[in-house]
Design an enzyme around this catalytic site. Structure first.
Site, PDB file in Angstrom:
ATOM      1  N   LYS A 131       0.633  -1.393  -0.071  1.00  0.00           N
ATOM      2  CA  LYS A 131       0.030  -0.163   0.050  1.00  0.00           C
ATOM      3  C   LYS A 131       0.748   1.101   0.046  1.00  0.00           C
ATOM      4  O   LYS A 131       2.010   1.225   0.719  1.00  0.00           O
ATOM      5  CB  LYS A 131      -0.766  -0.033   1.214  1.00  0.00           C
ATOM      6  CG  LYS A 131      -1.906   0.744   1.204  1.00  0.00           C
ATOM      7  CD  LYS A 131      -2.935   0.863   2.761  1.00  0.00           C
ATOM      8  CE  LYS A 131      -4.067   1.666   2.646  1.00  0.00           C
ATOM      9  NZ  LYS A 131      -4.682   1.398   3.890  1.00  0.00           N
ATOM     10  N   SER A 206      -9.403   1.173   3.356  1.00  0.00           N
ATOM     11  CA  SER A 206      -8.673   2.088   2.356  1.00  0.00           C
ATOM     12  C   SER A 206      -7.553   1.281   1.798  1.00  0.00           C
ATOM     13  O   SER A 206      -6.945   1.806   0.840  1.00  0.00           O
ATOM     14  CB  SER A 206      -8.120   3.085   3.434  1.00  0.00           C
ATOM     15  OG  SER A 206      -7.139   2.549   4.330  1.00  0.00           O
ATOM     16  N   SER A 230     -10.138  -1.359   7.033  1.00  0.00           N
ATOM     17  CA  SER A 230      -9.273  -0.850   5.944  1.00  0.00           C
ATOM     18  C   SER A 230      -8.558  -2.122   5.481  1.00  0.00           C
ATOM     19  O   SER A 230      -8.181  -2.145   4.237  1.00  0.00           O
ATOM     20  CB  SER A 230      -8.399   0.290   6.193  1.00  0.00           C
ATOM     21  OG  SER A 230      -9.253   1.522   6.177  1.00  0.00           O
TER      22      SER A 230
END
Length: 550
Positions: A131, A206, A230
């Site tokens: 990420k 996310s 997330s």
């Protein structure tokens, strides 16, 4: 039409990404101009049979093949790089493909194996996706903000160093939303990351770039972060595995975000994978290196999930599973209820497993508490960052920052934070008592809770507005593991006719569902344990997998 300055920045970010993808050799194949709603099968049609074979291997299949030289790291990385580049064209999930760095590292892995006759470590040659806001030295950490496009990490995040020590190869970085606080993935820098099973639905957030990439098998093991769902939201939405560990089990240092240093709701780093074994090898590899010796905030607990430990834990007594059908606020859609019903029926017929219904305890209050603790510096901090970049606030940013009653309009004082923290701790104590009460009759409280990950399968874009199925466990700091089960079926999962909603939120969610709208969306469930009983969750999951075949 003349571009605004923030649009020029976004264009620069996307051009950088596209240039990185152009370095893939041979070039990735062109995708159809008109993409179908479900693109999950396109990589099989567009890549070579060998590339498909490699990229659809699970981590536990790749690792022994890489360790004994049956597969070279270079061949494996080339295959995953190409599939990741293709995934970007299909669902918009990538911020950068690191072709030269990945190939250099892969060559080193192969040379090391040839020279030493053995692997670098337990993750030798394994591709791992990351990420974007997890720091890589010399690369951006924009966190979905236009204003932070030139924020560059000064060093690798500690967790990346540990994975590198174990032999991992980093090759791609993935998208995240504005604020890092959506259960979807949309930013003004990169646009919207969509769901590969149904492009009208969200990939989650996310860590939605990770989820979508894993769903398309452009990765087999990736790194996400979780402060309200997330990791679990995108894992569920894309039909892959995800784990939110208890806080301070894995090192956080080196990740960038607004509000760094707050300790009211601690964000955690965790693995996402195409397999259960992938989650386990990630956790074990990090914790076996005793990271608490370098990051003293970490809890010095070893990782023990061996088969003998499983037998020791559950061999002499039943595994007691609490089934939480819904949280008392919003009832999940029919596909989720079907999954719970089917798995519960199998568990009830399994020797060694006891099933009880779990009564949710004040989950509506849990959202009130956690939403008041997310932004103790008030919404102003994030709004100021967006203003500095000249970018518009996106709908779900507005939802979480400005529409939640608990978010303070002004920065909290120390005394107000203390009062909120006292309320948080009181809720934790109440919930612990509620959990303990499940053992009042036999002295054996519930071991784990099986429950939904959300109020439905992957929601339509801009509709992920109910967090409590994941955020409650963040508030309590309970470990939670998401696993895939099946997909929405138009014949199996009809609308529940005549249902009377419990409240306005439930009514909104109920009206959202139709089997046609959610066609092909993955169905996943969540297994939750008590704080720092992370290994018990894995062991229970292993037991449940044997019983149900998931």
């Amino acid at each position: 039409m003349e571009m605004k300055p923030w649009q020029e920045v976004a264009q620069r970010a996307q051009a950088y990404r596209d240039k990185s993808i152009a370095e893939i050799n041979p070039p990735i194949p062109a995708v159809p101009e008109e993409l179908p709603q479900n693109v999950i099968h396109l990589p099989k049609q567009l890549l070579t049979p060998r590339e498909v074979e490699i990229t659809e291997m699970l981590p536990e299949e790749l690792l022994p093949a890489l360790a004994d030289g049956k597969l070279t790291s270079v061949e494996v990385i080339n295959a995953f790089v190409r599939r990741a580049g293709l995934a970007q064209q299909l669902v918009n999930c990538v911020t950068e493909v690191m072709v030269p760095q990945a190939l250099e590292r892969a060559k080193h892995c192969d040379e090391y194996l040839a020279k030493h006759g053995g692997p670098i470590g337990p993750l030798h040659g394994l591709p791992i996706s990351v990420k974007e806001h997890i720091g890589m030295k010399g690369l951006t950490q924009n966190c979905g903000f236009v204003a932070w496009i030139d924020e560059v990490a000064k060093d690798d995040a500690f967790i990346l160093k540990l994975l590198h020590n174990a032999g991992a190869v980093f090759y791609v970085r993935t998208t995240e939303p504005q604020l890092l606080m959506h259960l979807e993935t949309a930013s003004n820098l990169y646009g919207v990351t969509v769901n590969p099973y149904n492009r009208t639905l969200t990939s989650g957030g996310s860590s939605g770039g990770e989820g979508a990439l894993l769903g398309l098998r452009g990765s087999c093991l990736g790194i996400g972060t979780d402060i309200g769902g997330s990791i679990r939201s995108p894992a569920a939405n894309n039909g892959v595995w995800g784990f939110r560990p208890s806080s301070y089990r894995l090192p956080n240092s080196g990740a960038h975000a607004p509000g760094l240093g707050e300790e009211q709701i601690v964000p955690v780093i965790g693995p996402m994978s195409t397999s259960f074994a992938g989650l386990n090898v990630f956790m074990k590899t990090i914790i076996d290196q005793k990271p608490w010796l370098n990051e003293p905030s970490m809890v010095p607990l070893k990782w023990n999930t061996t088969e003998s430990h499983l037998v020791e834990r559950f061999g002499q007594k039943k595994l007691k599973v609490g089934i939480m059908w819904h949280d008392g606020v919003v009832k999940p859609h029919p596909p989720i209820m079907r999954a719970l019903t089917e798995i519960t029926a199998k568990l009830k017929n399994t020797p060694g497993i006891e099933i009880i219904d779990w009564a949710p305890h004040k989950h509506e209050e849990s959202w009130d508490i956690i939403s008041s603790l997310y932004f103790c510096a008030s919404a102003k901090e994030d709004l100021d960052i967006m203003e500095a970049g000249g970018e518009p606030i996106l709908p779900l940013s507005k939802f979480i920052l400005l529409d939640q009653v608990g978010v303070p309009k002004e920065e909290d004082t120390a005394s107000t934070i203390w009062k909120k923290t006292i309320r948080r701790e009181a809720f934790k104590t109440e919930y612990a008592a509620h959990w303990n009460a499940t053992g009042a009759a036999d002295g054996h409280p519930v071991d784990v809770i099986l429950c939904p990950v959300g109020p439905g399968a992957a929601p339509p874009l801009d509709h992920s507005r109910y967090w409590a199925y994941t955020s409650t466990w963040n508030l309590l700091d309970y470990p939670a593991l998401v696993f895939p089960y099946s997909q929405v079926g138009q014949e199996k999962d009809k609308v529940e006719e005549g249902y009377v909603p419990m409240n306005d939120q439930d009514d909104w969610n109920y009206k959202l569902y139709s089997p046609e709208r959610y066609a092909d969306a993955p169905i996943s469930l969540q297994l939750v344990g008590r704080r720092y009983e992370d290994e018990k969750v894995f062991e229970a999951m292993q037991f449940i997998r044997i019983a149900t075949g998931v």
